[in-house]
Design a protein around this motif. Structure first.
Motif, PDB file in Angstrom:
ATOM      1  N   ARG A   1       0.938  -1.360  -0.144  1.00  0.00           N
ATOM      2  CA  ARG A   1      -0.092  -0.106   0.190  1.00  0.00           C
ATOM      3  C   ARG A   1       0.840   1.424  -0.011  1.00  0.00           C
ATOM      4  O   ARG A   1       0.205   2.350  -0.483  1.00  0.00           O
ATOM      5  CB  ARG A   1      -0.938   0.027   1.292  1.00  0.00           C
ATOM      6  CG  ARG A   1      -2.038  -1.007   0.989  1.00  0.00           C
ATOM      7  CD  ARG A   1      -3.080  -0.902   2.271  1.00  0.00           C
ATOM      8  NE  ARG A   1      -3.666   0.270   1.864  1.00  0.00           N
ATOM      9  CZ  ARG A   1      -5.063   0.324   2.549  1.00  0.00           C
ATOM     10  NH1 ARG A   1      -5.641  -0.549   3.451  1.00  0.00           N
ATOM     11  NH2 ARG A   1      -5.878   1.294   2.654  1.00  0.00           N
TER      12      ARG A   1
ATOM     13  N   GLU B   1       0.754   8.847   9.959  1.00  0.00           N
ATOM     14  CA  GLU B   1      -0.762   9.367   9.822  1.00  0.00           C
ATOM     15  C   GLU B   1      -0.796   9.606  11.257  1.00  0.00           C
ATOM     16  O   GLU B   1      -1.980  10.156  11.586  1.00  0.00           O
ATOM     17  CB  GLU B   1      -1.568   8.270   8.922  1.00  0.00           C
ATOM     18  CG  GLU B   1      -2.578   9.085   8.536  1.00  0.00           C
ATOM     19  CD  GLU B   1      -3.512   8.095   7.628  1.00  0.00           C
ATOM     20  OE1 GLU B   1      -4.797   7.837   7.773  1.00  0.00           O
ATOM     21  OE2 GLU B   1      -2.893   7.521   6.650  1.00  0.00           O
ATOM     22  N   LEU B   2      -0.574   8.359  12.037  1.00  0.00           N
ATOM     23  CA  LEU B   2      -0.969   8.645  13.420  1.00  0.00           C
ATOM     24  C   LEU B   2       0.037   9.410  14.458  1.00  0.00           C
ATOM     25  O   LEU B   2       1.090   8.791  14.479  1.00  0.00           O
ATOM     26  CB  LEU B   2      -1.109   7.176  14.139  1.00  0.00           C
ATOM     27  CG  LEU B   2      -2.032   6.175  13.539  1.00  0.00           C
ATOM     28  CD1 LEU B   2      -1.620   4.799  13.800  1.00  0.00           C
ATOM     29  CD2 LEU B   2      -3.483   6.561  13.973  1.00  0.00           C
TER      30      LEU B   2
ATOM     31  N   ILE C   1      -3.072  -9.033  14.956  1.00  0.00           N
ATOM     32  CA  ILE C   1      -3.776  -8.960  13.642  1.00  0.00           C
ATOM     33  C   ILE C   1      -5.242  -8.480  13.329  1.00  0.00           C
ATOM     34  O   ILE C   1      -5.604  -7.783  12.438  1.00  0.00           O
ATOM     35  CB  ILE C   1      -4.111 -10.447  13.174  1.00  0.00           C
ATOM     36  CG1 ILE C   1      -2.662 -11.287  13.325  1.00  0.00           C
ATOM     37  CG2 ILE C   1      -4.471 -10.761  11.818  1.00  0.00           C
ATOM     38  CD1 ILE C   1      -2.856 -12.833  13.139  1.00  0.00           C
TER      39      ILE C   1
ATOM     40  N   ALA D   1      -4.817  -4.963  12.780  1.00  0.00           N
ATOM     41  CA  ALA D   1      -4.354  -4.641  11.188  1.00  0.00           C
ATOM     42  C   ALA D   1      -5.736  -4.743  10.337  1.00  0.00           C
ATOM     43  O   ALA D   1      -6.085  -4.053   9.470  1.00  0.00           O
ATOM     44  CB  ALA D   1      -3.490  -5.441  10.864  1.00  0.00           C
TER      45      ALA D   1
ATOM     46  N   SER E   1     -10.718  -0.915   7.025  1.00  0.00           N
ATOM     47  CA  SER E   1      -9.970  -1.013   5.708  1.00  0.00           C
ATOM     48  C   SER E   1      -8.789   0.198   5.489  1.00  0.00           C
ATOM     49  O   SER E   1      -8.166   0.361   4.624  1.00  0.00           O
ATOM     50  CB  SER E   1     -10.871  -1.200   4.512  1.00  0.00           C
ATOM     51  OG  SER E   1     -11.714  -0.054   4.494  1.00  0.00           O
ATOM     52  N   ARG E   2      -8.763   1.146   6.569  1.00  0.00           N
ATOM     53  CA  ARG E   2      -8.175   2.295   6.478  1.00  0.00           C
ATOM     54  C   ARG E   2      -6.707   2.035   6.463  1.00  0.00           C
ATOM     55  O   ARG E   2      -6.480   1.072   7.476  1.00  0.00           O
ATOM     56  CB  ARG E   2      -8.571   3.252   7.255  1.00  0.00           C
ATOM     57  CG  ARG E   2      -9.978   3.942   7.094  1.00  0.00           C
ATOM     58  CD  ARG E   2     -10.293   4.944   8.264  1.00  0.00           C
ATOM     59  NE  ARG E   2     -10.084   4.103   9.463  1.00  0.00           N
ATOM     60  CZ  ARG E   2     -10.343   4.542  10.628  1.00  0.00           C
ATOM     61  NH1 ARG E   2     -10.515   5.944  10.810  1.00  0.00           N
ATOM     62  NH2 ARG E   2     -10.648   3.804  11.972  1.00  0.00           N
ATOM     63  N   LEU E   3      -5.738   2.695   5.886  1.00  0.00           N
ATOM     64  CA  LEU E   3      -4.232   2.576   6.044  1.00  0.00           C
ATOM     65  C   LEU E   3      -3.967   2.565   7.294  1.00  0.00           C
ATOM     66  O   LEU E   3      -3.018   2.040   7.953  1.00  0.00           O
ATOM     67  CB  LEU E   3      -3.632   3.419   5.076  1.00  0.00           C
ATOM     68  CG  LEU E   3      -1.872   3.525   5.079  1.00  0.00           C
ATOM     69  CD1 LEU E   3      -1.735   1.910   4.458  1.00  0.00           C
ATOM     70  CD2 LEU E   3      -1.446   4.533   4.142  1.00  0.00           C
ATOM     71  N   ARG E   4      -4.628   3.841   8.262  1.00  0.00           N
ATOM     72  CA  ARG E   4      -4.104   3.830   9.596  1.00  0.00           C
ATOM     73  C   ARG E   4      -4.224   2.587  10.419  1.00  0.00           C
ATOM     74  O   ARG E   4      -3.464   2.348  11.611  1.00  0.00           O
ATOM     75  CB  ARG E   4      -4.580   5.097   9.982  1.00  0.00           C
ATOM     76  CG  ARG E   4      -6.283   5.091  10.144  1.00  0.00           C
ATOM     77  CD  ARG E   4      -6.812   5.939  11.168  1.00  0.00           C
ATOM     78  NE  ARG E   4      -6.326   7.370  11.009  1.00  0.00           N
ATOM     79  CZ  ARG E   4      -7.086   8.371  11.850  1.00  0.00           C
ATOM     80  NH1 ARG E   4      -7.966   8.051  12.345  1.00  0.00           N
ATOM     81  NH2 ARG E   4      -6.556   9.687  11.518  1.00  0.00           N
TER      82      ARG E   4
ATOM     83  N   GLN F   1      -3.655  -0.359   9.658  1.00  0.00           N
ATOM     84  CA  GLN F   1      -2.297  -1.130   9.208  1.00  0.00           C
ATOM     85  C   GLN F   1      -1.473  -0.808   9.729  1.00  0.00           C
ATOM     86  O   GLN F   1      -0.447  -1.440  10.334  1.00  0.00           O
ATOM     87  CB  GLN F   1      -2.253  -1.632   7.949  1.00  0.00           C
ATOM     88  CG  GLN F   1      -3.096  -2.525   7.188  1.00  0.00           C
ATOM     89  CD  GLN F   1      -4.434  -1.945   6.466  1.00  0.00           C
ATOM     90  OE1 GLN F   1      -4.148  -1.124   5.688  1.00  0.00           O
ATOM     91  NE2 GLN F   1      -5.562  -2.349   6.830  1.00  0.00           N
ATOM     92  N   GLU F   2      -1.146   0.484   9.856  1.00  0.00           N
ATOM     93  CA  GLU F   2      -0.036   1.290  10.479  1.00  0.00           C
ATOM     94  C   GLU F   2       0.031   1.017  11.956  1.00  0.00           C
ATOM     95  O   GLU F   2       1.107   0.634  12.497  1.00  0.00           O
ATOM     96  CB  GLU F   2      -0.002   2.762  10.206  1.00  0.00           C
ATOM     97  CG  GLU F   2       0.508   3.296   8.991  1.00  0.00           C
ATOM     98  CD  GLU F   2       0.455   4.827   8.825  1.00  0.00           C
ATOM     99  OE1 GLU F   2       0.238   5.325   7.706  1.00  0.00           O
ATOM    100  OE2 GLU F   2       0.769   5.227   9.797  1.00  0.00           O
TER     101      GLU F   2
ATOM    102  N   GLY G   1      -5.884   4.190  15.782  1.00  0.00           N
ATOM    103  CA  GLY G   1      -5.937   3.658  14.447  1.00  0.00           C
ATOM    104  C   GLY G   1      -6.696   2.425  14.452  1.00  0.00           C
ATOM    105  O   GLY G   1      -7.505   2.318  13.280  1.00  0.00           O
TER     106      GLY G   1
END
Lengths: 121, 529
Positions: A107, A118-119, B153, B156, B160-163, B165-166, B245
């Motif tokens: 991604r 982002e965080l 997991i 994560a 579905s937002r990227l944050r 997973q971050e 997140g």
């Protein structure tokens, strides 16, 4: 406890491995502590996710070396059994880490930990 | 030998359900797929019931454990809080995909994550229960990892937002770092005592000079490593980022499960050291006491101070969970006390864990029950405290749940949180930790500022713009969880004294066998070698 650190530093030797007679518990603990410290330093200073993960693996294996040395020192097998479980957990963590990192890389196309900001707050 | 399995009956029930849920979560029939959550609920009920039947202090199986009465209380507590969190989880994953399948898309099991999600949820709870059951360092290490690995997991995949997973990656890396820390601590404990059995470690520590520098170093490393799990200083900083997140529902789970596992670990390990050191023979060894003291004081102060500066509700609740870890550590420092319930700090800690689990789940559930319009036109979870404006008027159930739970987190009498905190105060005072009590009192006062904001926005403020204001999510389970938690916060007050007595009985330390009894056993062992 005192004996462990001061007087008797030689590993308990049964009849085996005379070649290593000069190697004491201290040597193993020194290697293990060095590996652990390098892992901590690497984890805190590197920003590449794969390298950071390898550093945590190194910390795990440092604990493994200490466990085996202690196992030999106390002449029981508990420490060795512990290491088998540690290896299992390390494998599970490796699978998880690589999956997460690959997922994020798809991604974001970077492995730099600083790029994911982002965080914040 | 086989009767020893009684100890892990609740875990076995949950694990059986985990396997079934993994299978039916992939089923092509949507009715079977949607049976995942109810099945998890049934398994948790069964685990709670089996937990109540767990062997207690009078059972032969538990002889030699530091806390022989711990299991019934701990397992029932974990299963019931899990049951409270479960209705929130519905609709966290696969919501859009299930809608697409309903509209006629061909179902592809590879894209369905529902089974895994509930399976991870149960596996993590099994891990927490196993932490409370542990009688061996190897077991404890595996249980802690079993608690944590599924949560990485879950974070994560929670949105579905990227944050998300971050947050998952961040959580995982710090978690692995913490795990390596307490693993090294375990290795040093084993090195200092020659055994991984907690009962043997306990005997070795009780001997003169047993609690030497290597054992202390090991315990300190364990405390630092576990402080990641309980989100305490020095490993607290991830909490706000990860909770924000992660999806709100998973954040609620993170605020309870790893924390409970961490506190059970600390309870069991410190039980092996014993509160028999210090000048009066009723405290932890001075090194550990000082370290825990500093961690507790810093954790509550930093947690509360940072919570004041936030405008995101999830970040406020994250820092509040950090602060509550600090409060619970006070109970651990106070120790088992002189015998009365009011002086038992360990009972206070366990009881506060129950109070905290109910209150914080309620607050997270109230937020999870709401959604607002996202920038891209879809719906997203609410996050800002502004979204709570006037909630009591528009959605009274959710609004009042939020108000009641935040007032209880603040410790306002006569709600549940007040009694939990009271017990911590009395135990710390009877242990002579006056300075720590003052720090805790000041912190509770500071915390009032942000908890009153959380309660005041829904209750007193007006909505600005109806179109931009949040609405209820289509998942009714979240409203249900919020209401049940709010009712629990009020209704459990009636059952305060049996609950406190149960936690008191759960934390009765087995007295150490006299040294004379130990000697022949160890000589026999030497002869066997």
């Amino acid at each position: 406890m005192d004996s462990l650190l001061t007087t008797s530093l030689t590993l308990a030797q049964d009849t085996r491995l005379e070649a290593f007679a000069g190697v004491t518990l201290y040597h193993y603990l020194f290697v293990s502590a060095t590996m652990f410290s390098l892992g901590v330093i690497g984890f805190l200073s590197r920003r590449n996710l794969i390298i950071m993960f390898l550093c945590t693996e190194m910390m795990f294996q440092a604990a493994g070396i200490a466990l085996i040395a202690f196992s030999r020192y106390w002449l029981n097998h508990t420490g060795e059994v512990f290491v088998i479980f540690v290896l299992t957990i390390a494998a599970a963590e490796a699978a998880l880490a690589l999956a997460l990192v690959v997922y994020l890389f798809r991604r974001k196309s970077t492995l730099d930990a600083d790029a994911w900001m982002e965080l914040k707050g | 030998m086989i009767e020893k399995l009684q100890i892990i009956h609740p875990e076995m029930a949950l694990f059986a359900a985990t396997c079934i849920v993994l299978l039916i979560g992939l089923s092509g029939r949507s009715a079977l797929r949607s049976a995942c959550a109810p099945l998890t609920g049934v398994a948790l009920l069964a685990a709670a019931w089996l937990g109540l039947q767990s062997p207690g202090a009078d059972s032969e199986l538990m002889q030699g454990m530091p806390f022989p009465g711990l299991l019934p209380y701990a397992k029932t507590l974990i299963a019931l809080i899990g049951l409270l969190i479960l209705p929130m989880l519905a609709g966290t994953v696969d919501r859009s995909y299930e809608k697409a399948v309903e509209r006629g898309e061909v179902y592809n099991p590879m894209r369905s994550t529902r089974g895994e999600f509930y399976a991870f949820f149960m596996l993590s709870l099994i891990g927490v229960m196993l932490c409370a059951t542990a009688d061996d360092l190897i077991w404890l290490f595996l249980a802690l990892e079993l608690t944590s690995l599924p949560t990485y997991i879950m974070v994560a995949m929670s949105t579905s937002r990227l944050r998300s997973q971050e947050a998952g990656v961040k959580y995982f890396f710090l978690g692995a770092f913490g795990a390596a820390m307490f693993l090294y601590g375990f290795a040093l404990l084993y090195g200092a005592t020659g055994s991984t059995f907690l009962s043997e470690i306990r005997e070795a520590m009780a001997e003169p000079g047993g609690a030497g520098p290597m054992a202390m170093l090991g315990l300190v490393m364990v405390i630092v490593g576990v402080s990641f799990k309980i989100a305490a200083v020095p490993m607290h900083f991830y909490a706000a980022d990860v909770y924000q997140g992660a999806g709100t529902t998973v954040a609620a789970f993170l605020a309870f499960a790893p924390k409970a596992a961490g506190f059970f670990t600390l309870l069991i390990l410190l039980g092996a050291v014993g509160w028999t050191h210090g000048p009066n023979g009723d405290a932890l060894p001075p090194e550990l006491r000082v370290i825990l003291w500093v961690i507790a004081a810093l954790t509550m102060t930093i947690g509360n101070t940072l919570a004041l500066l936030q405008t995101s509700v999830k970040r406020i609740l994250a820092y509040s969970s950090v602060a509550h870890s600090g409060y619970m550590l006070v109970g651990l420092i106070a120790g088992p006390g002189a015998g009365s319930i009011a002086s038992n700090g360990l009972a206070a800690m366990l009881f506060y864990l129950l109070c905290y689990g109910v209150m914080t789940t309620g607050a997270f559930a109230a937020i999870a029950a709401l959604e607002r319009r996202a920038a891209d036109g879809g719906r997203e979870e609410i996050d800002s405290i502004e979204d709570l404006r006037g909630l009591c008027r528009v959605y009274p159930l959710v609004g009042w749940s939020m108000v009641v739970c935040s007032l209880s987190l603040l410790g306002l009498p006569p709600l549940l949180g007040f009694f939990g905190k009271l017990m911590l105060f009395t135990s710390a005072i009877s242990a002579g930790e006056i300075v720590l009590v003052v720090v805790m009192g000041l912190n509770s006062a500071v915390a009032a500022f942000y908890y009153l904001r959380l309660a005041g926005y829904p209750l007193l403020e007006q909505r600005h713009d109806e179109a931009e204001s949040p609405t209820l999510t289509p998942a009714p389970g979240r409203r249900l969880a919020a209401c049940v938690a709010a009712v629990g916060v009020v209704a459990l007050v009636v059952f305060i004294s049996p609950l406190q007595r149960a936690s008191h009985e759960a934390t009765q330390l087995t007295p150490l066998p006299a040294v004379v009894e130990v000697k022949p056993a160890s000589e026999a062992e030497v002869a066997r070698r």
